[in-house]
Design a protein around this motif. Structure first.
Motif, PDB file in Angstrom:
ATOM      1  N   ILE A 163      50.222  39.178  45.528  1.00 57.77           N
ATOM      2  CA  ILE A 163      48.898  39.750  45.738  1.00 57.77           C
ATOM      3  C   ILE A 163      48.148  39.702  44.418  1.00 57.77           C
ATOM      4  O   ILE A 163      48.636  40.190  43.390  1.00 57.77           O
ATOM      5  CB  ILE A 163      48.993  41.199  46.262  1.00 57.77           C
ATOM      6  CG1 ILE A 163      49.773  41.228  47.578  1.00 57.77           C
ATOM      7  CG2 ILE A 163      47.596  41.795  46.437  1.00 57.77           C
ATOM      8  CD1 ILE A 163      50.102  42.632  48.069  1.00 57.77           C
ATOM      9  N   ILE A 164      46.964  39.099  44.437  1.00 57.34           N
ATOM     10  CA  ILE A 164      46.163  38.937  43.224  1.00 57.34           C
ATOM     11  C   ILE A 164      44.848  39.679  43.392  1.00 57.34           C
ATOM     12  O   ILE A 164      44.132  39.492  44.382  1.00 57.34           O
ATOM     13  CB  ILE A 164      45.872  37.456  42.935  1.00 57.34           C
ATOM     14  CG1 ILE A 164      47.168  36.657  42.827  1.00 57.34           C
ATOM     15  CG2 ILE A 164      45.051  37.305  41.660  1.00 57.34           C
ATOM     16  CD1 ILE A 164      46.944  35.167  42.721  1.00 57.34           C
ATOM     17  N   PHE A 165      44.544  40.516  42.425  1.00 56.78           N
ATOM     18  CA  PHE A 165      43.224  41.113  42.307  1.00 56.78           C
ATOM     19  C   PHE A 165      42.508  40.325  41.206  1.00 56.78           C
ATOM     20  O   PHE A 165      42.721  40.554  40.016  1.00 56.78           O
ATOM     21  CB  PHE A 165      43.321  42.603  41.969  1.00 56.78           C
ATOM     22  CG  PHE A 165      43.920  43.431  43.070  1.00 56.78           C
ATOM     23  CD1 PHE A 165      43.114  44.065  44.006  1.00 56.78           C
ATOM     24  CD2 PHE A 165      45.309  43.578  43.178  1.00 56.78           C
ATOM     25  CE1 PHE A 165      43.670  44.831  45.033  1.00 56.78           C
ATOM     26  CE2 PHE A 165      45.870  44.346  44.180  1.00 56.78           C
ATOM     27  CZ  PHE A 165      45.056  44.974  45.119  1.00 56.78           C
ATOM     28  N   GLN A 166      41.685  39.344  41.611  1.00 54.70           N
ATOM     29  CA  GLN A 166      41.048  38.405  40.693  1.00 54.70           C
ATOM     30  C   GLN A 166      39.753  38.997  40.153  1.00 54.70           C
ATOM     31  O   GLN A 166      38.827  39.306  40.906  1.00 54.70           O
ATOM     32  CB  GLN A 166      40.757  37.098  41.422  1.00 54.70           C
ATOM     33  CG  GLN A 166      39.850  36.130  40.665  1.00 54.70           C
ATOM     34  CD  GLN A 166      40.568  35.484  39.497  1.00 54.70           C
ATOM     35  OE1 GLN A 166      41.583  34.835  39.680  1.00 54.70           O
ATOM     36  NE2 GLN A 166      40.040  35.670  38.304  1.00 54.70           N
ATOM     37  N   TYR A 198      47.442  42.620  34.335  1.00 57.09           N
ATOM     38  CA  TYR A 198      48.469  43.622  34.600  1.00 57.09           C
ATOM     39  C   TYR A 198      49.408  43.053  35.651  1.00 57.09           C
ATOM     40  O   TYR A 198      48.965  42.346  36.564  1.00 57.09           O
ATOM     41  CB  TYR A 198      47.877  44.918  35.145  1.00 57.09           C
ATOM     42  CG  TYR A 198      47.209  45.805  34.128  1.00 57.09           C
ATOM     43  CD1 TYR A 198      47.963  46.494  33.180  1.00 57.09           C
ATOM     44  CD2 TYR A 198      45.829  45.969  34.118  1.00 57.09           C
ATOM     45  CE1 TYR A 198      47.351  47.316  32.250  1.00 57.09           C
ATOM     46  CE2 TYR A 198      45.210  46.793  33.198  1.00 57.09           C
ATOM     47  CZ  TYR A 198      45.976  47.460  32.264  1.00 57.09           C
ATOM     48  OH  TYR A 198      45.384  48.266  31.341  1.00 57.09           O
ATOM     49  N   GLU A 199      50.688  43.358  35.525  1.00 57.37           N
ATOM     50  CA  GLU A 199      51.644  43.005  36.578  1.00 57.37           C
ATOM     51  C   GLU A 199      52.289  44.284  37.105  1.00 57.37           C
ATOM     52  O   GLU A 199      52.674  45.165  36.320  1.00 57.37           O
ATOM     53  CB  GLU A 199      52.726  42.055  36.054  1.00 57.37           C
ATOM     54  CG  GLU A 199      52.278  40.622  35.959  1.00 57.37           C
ATOM     55  CD  GLU A 199      53.268  39.649  36.585  1.00 57.37           C
ATOM     56  OE1 GLU A 199      54.356  40.087  37.023  1.00 57.37           O
ATOM     57  OE2 GLU A 199      52.951  38.452  36.645  1.00 57.37           O
ATOM     58  N   GLU A 235      49.342  40.957  40.661  1.00 61.07           N
ATOM     59  CA  GLU A 235      48.650  40.662  39.409  1.00 61.07           C
ATOM     60  C   GLU A 235      47.225  41.177  39.502  1.00 61.07           C
ATOM     61  O   GLU A 235      46.498  40.846  40.443  1.00 61.07           O
ATOM     62  CB  GLU A 235      48.637  39.166  39.110  1.00 61.07           C
ATOM     63  CG  GLU A 235      49.948  38.647  38.547  1.00 61.07           C
ATOM     64  CD  GLU A 235      49.769  37.323  37.821  1.00 61.07           C
ATOM     65  OE1 GLU A 235      48.689  36.712  37.962  1.00 61.07           O
ATOM     66  OE2 GLU A 235      50.706  36.906  37.121  1.00 61.07           O
ATOM     67  N   VAL A 236      46.861  41.992  38.519  1.00 58.90           N
ATOM     68  CA  VAL A 236      45.478  42.432  38.362  1.00 58.90           C
ATOM     69  C   VAL A 236      44.918  41.614  37.205  1.00 58.90           C
ATOM     70  O   VAL A 236      45.229  41.861  36.039  1.00 58.90           O
ATOM     71  CB  VAL A 236      45.397  43.941  38.069  1.00 58.90           C
ATOM     72  CG1 VAL A 236      43.940  44.372  37.893  1.00 58.90           C
ATOM     73  CG2 VAL A 236      46.054  44.737  39.191  1.00 58.90           C
ATOM     74  N   GLY A 264      35.166  50.790  39.348  1.00 58.34           N
ATOM     75  CA  GLY A 264      33.853  50.329  38.941  1.00 58.34           C
ATOM     76  C   GLY A 264      33.768  48.828  38.710  1.00 58.34           C
ATOM     77  O   GLY A 264      32.702  48.329  38.312  1.00 58.34           O
ATOM     78  N   TYR A 265      34.854  48.063  38.962  1.00 58.46           N
ATOM     79  CA  TYR A 265      34.869  46.617  38.732  1.00 58.46           C
ATOM     80  C   TYR A 265      35.155  45.895  40.045  1.00 58.46           C
ATOM     81  O   TYR A 265      35.930  46.367  40.878  1.00 58.46           O
ATOM     82  CB  TYR A 265      35.928  46.240  37.693  1.00 58.46           C
ATOM     83  CG  TYR A 265      35.624  46.775  36.315  1.00 58.46           C
ATOM     84  CD1 TYR A 265      34.841  46.046  35.421  1.00 58.46           C
ATOM     85  CD2 TYR A 265      36.113  48.019  35.919  1.00 58.46           C
ATOM     86  CE1 TYR A 265      34.557  46.542  34.160  1.00 58.46           C
ATOM     87  CE2 TYR A 265      35.836  48.514  34.656  1.00 58.46           C
ATOM     88  CZ  TYR A 265      35.054  47.771  33.781  1.00 58.46           C
ATOM     89  OH  TYR A 265      34.783  48.272  32.536  1.00 58.46           O
ATOM     90  N   GLN A 266      34.543  44.725  40.202  1.00 64.11           N
ATOM     91  CA  GLN A 266      34.748  43.941  41.415  1.00 64.11           C
ATOM     92  C   GLN A 266      35.934  42.983  41.245  1.00 64.11           C
ATOM     93  O   GLN A 266      36.115  42.365  40.192  1.00 64.11           O
ATOM     94  CB  GLN A 266      33.486  43.135  41.737  1.00 64.11           C
ATOM     95  CG  GLN A 266      32.370  43.972  42.339  1.00 64.11           C
ATOM     96  CD  GLN A 266      31.275  43.093  42.917  1.00 64.11           C
ATOM     97  OE1 GLN A 266      30.834  42.126  42.302  1.00 64.11           O
ATOM     98  NE2 GLN A 266      30.840  43.421  44.129  1.00 64.11           N
ATOM     99  N   PHE A 267      36.713  42.879  42.314  1.00 68.08           N
ATOM    100  CA  PHE A 267      37.843  41.959  42.363  1.00 68.08           C
ATOM    101  C   PHE A 267      37.800  41.171  43.672  1.00 68.08           C
ATOM    102  O   PHE A 267      37.511  41.735  44.731  1.00 68.08           O
ATOM    103  CB  PHE A 267      39.178  42.717  42.307  1.00 68.08           C
ATOM    104  CG  PHE A 267      39.423  43.454  41.026  1.00 68.08           C
ATOM    105  CD1 PHE A 267      40.080  42.840  39.967  1.00 68.08           C
ATOM    106  CD2 PHE A 267      39.005  44.771  40.861  1.00 68.08           C
ATOM    107  CE1 PHE A 267      40.316  43.514  38.784  1.00 68.08           C
ATOM    108  CE2 PHE A 267      39.240  45.462  39.690  1.00 68.08           C
ATOM    109  CZ  PHE A 267      39.898  44.827  38.642  1.00 68.08           C
ATOM    110  N   GLY A 268      38.117  39.889  43.574  1.00 71.28           N
ATOM    111  CA  GLY A 268      38.374  39.113  44.762  1.00 71.28           C
ATOM    112  C   GLY A 268      39.861  39.183  45.063  1.00 71.28           C
ATOM    113  O   GLY A 268      40.688  38.892  44.203  1.00 71.28           O
TER     114      GLY A 268
END
Length: 527
Positions: free
Chosen positions: A468-471, A403-404, A429-430, A451-455
């Motif tokens: 900003i990145i949600f990896q 996602y942007e 960016e997700v 419910g999901y993990q992001f770095g």
């Protein structure tokens, strides 16, 4: 749902020698027709070359992808000239097809300059095909004649033989920038058949055939051969003759499984790409498909209901006003169907590896309520704005799925086209699938959203904007996220203000090279 699901849960990717159904080439298109069918008579008809052993010299090509069929007939006209017919449409069941034959004319000759063909007869007769099993069927011709047909075995081991010395997928190849001509390839064991579907100097459709042993990724197929004086579509059987044993020489190189380079008799090199005509979409709205293909870096946005799609091959290096690109040996296509709840999308691509910059293209679907750019909304007012997706991706080479979100401290004027270079202060960016292109980002922490993990990574991108990145820490092929959850986190870190404006939400892929496809079974934004 694929019709083949009734018998086989794996998609048919390795197709056989295909004939050009020129409707593909005149316009880039996808067939919108998926059906849910009862499990009655069950067969998985093989894709490839079919014939009647008692009528040597003429034959048929059949390919099925999902619920769509392409059919072509290798025939001769009343004057003995080699010609062909095509038919395309939706299967009525896993074992039945009914359709109209179409003929085309006035297209490109084998070595001539490009000419777009025309439909010479949109109704050359009706046919029906009833499959008894995977390799036998009955073909009913326009005059009612029933012809028993079966798969054609030309290589050692026949149709069940494993291809050797190459990983090139069998099927239909074309040059997207020269619609109207096509080439088909089938391999059995170490033998290859390749056909060219072209037009004579007088505009009549004609086919040529080349065959040889596969020796590796660089193949000298020898010469094109032409036939004549065989059986017409509905006539009595006549044994054809070879009318030209040497139409011209050709070679074929296939560096990847879905791309090839064909060298023609005049030494022109043609970049070929595997064509995927699988249907996608909403069966209740078969006429609402949209499609676009690109082989230049030029890009444009195409609105579809509450969304807009963009192939966005910006990494190829487009240079206006000449409209030329640094990278030219690529293709990508996108097919879009609106649904009652959102949008279904399929896109595929083939890009060279290790050429040019890291990101070659970023095909995407942008949310545009009522066909207009999103109304800029303060982060503190996003409330229940939710993104929903479900996708399947098959690819090699570097890519991601994401996602942007575009954010700025001041909103662009309502209704204006978003401009990344002048309107964006923060690009978010997700990432939903893995990526590996970001150099030395600042890894802040690991968080859980929806419910999901992001770095979380934070830095500056090559445009000078906050990045900003949600990896993702694992693939997320199906999920729903509240956009405000991401916004609230960025505000809590001091990276954004509650009064900053979100003005773009999109779903897409970033492609670094290689080939692949993505099926987006659903994308929607709800409030």
């Amino acid at each position: 749902m694929s019709m083949r699901t009734n018998c086989d849960l794996s998609p048919v990717l390795h197709t056989a020698i295909e004939l050009v159904t020129m409707k593909l080439f005149i316009r880039y298109f996808a067939i919108a027709a998926l059906f849910f069918l009862p499990a009655a008579a069950c067969a998985n008809p093989q894709n490839g070359y079919w014939y009647n052993p008692t009528e040597g010299g003429r034959g048929y090509f059949i390919e099925i992808q999902d619920s769509a069929m392409f059919f072509a007939a290798f025939m001769y006209d009343a004057n003995g000239h080699a010609t062909w017919f095509a038919s395309e449409g939706s299967m009525t069941s896993t074992t039945q097809y009914n359709g109209s034959l179409i003929t085309y004319a006035n297209g490109q000759t084998l070595t001539g300059i490009y000419k777009s063909p025309v439909v010479s007869n949109p109704q050359a007769g009706n046919i029906a095909i009833s499959f008894s099993n995977d390799t036998t069927a009955t073909l009913t011709l326009p005059n009612g004649t029933q012809v028993p047909i079966q798969r054609f075995a030309f290589g050692p081991g026949g149709v069940a033989a494993q291809t050797v010395n190459t990983n090139l997928q069998t099927g239909f190849y074309w040059n997207p920038s020269a619609g109207g001509s096509g080439y088909t390839i089938e391999m059995q064991g170490y033998e290859i058949y390749m056909a060219a579907f072209m037009y004579d100097a007088d505009g009549s459709p004609v086919w040529y055939l080349a065959t040889n042993r596969i020796k590796g990724p660089n193949l000298d197929l020898g010469v094109w051969t032409q036939y004549a004086n065989g059986q017409t579509l509905t006539g009595t059987y006549m044994v054809p003759i070879v009318s030209n044993t040497d139409v011209g020489s050709m070679t074929l190189q296939f560096p990847t499984s879905i791309t090839a380079t064909l060298t023609l008799p005049n030494f022109t090199q043609i970049p070929l790409n595997r064509f995927n005509f699988a249907s996608i979409g909403n069966p209740s709205a078969p006429n609402t498909q949209y499609f676009s293909c690109e082989n230049t870096a030029y890009s444009y946005v195409i609105p579809v209901g509450d969304y807009a799609f963009n192939l966005n091959p910006w990494g190829a290096g487009w240079h206006p006003p000449q409209n030329i690109s640094d990278i030219t040996d690529f293709f990508q296509c996108m097919y879009v169907t609106p649904t009652a709840t959102g949008i279904n999308v399929y896109w595929d691509w083939s890009w060279p590896l290790n050429v040019g910059g890291s990101v070659k293209s970023a095909p995407n679907i942008e949310w545009r309520p009522d066909g207009q750019p999103m109304i800029p909304t303060m982060l503190e007012n996003l409330n229940n704005l939710t993104v929903n997706h479900e996708y399947v991706v098959n690819a090699n080479g570097p890519y991601n799925v994401n996602y942007e979100l575009w954010i700025n401290s001041t909103p662009p004027p309502v209704g204006t086209e978003p401009d990344y270079w002048t309107s964006v202060s923060t690009e978010v960016e997700v990432l939903l699938d893995d990526a590996s292109w970001y150099v030395n980002p600042d890894v802040v922490e690991t968080i859980t959203i929806g419910g999901y993990q992001f770095g979380v990574e934070h830095g500056i991108n090559n445009g000078g904007n906050q990045f900003i990145i949600f990896q993702n820490l694992g693939p997320i092929p199906k999920a729903s996220f509240k956009v405000k959850d991401f916004a609230d986190y960025m505000v809590s870190k001091g990276w954004q203000k509650p009064t900053d404006y979100l003005f773009v939400i999109s779903f897409g892929t970033e492609i670094g090279g290689g080939s692949g496809s993505l099926t987006l079974n659903n994308f929607s934004v709800t409030q």
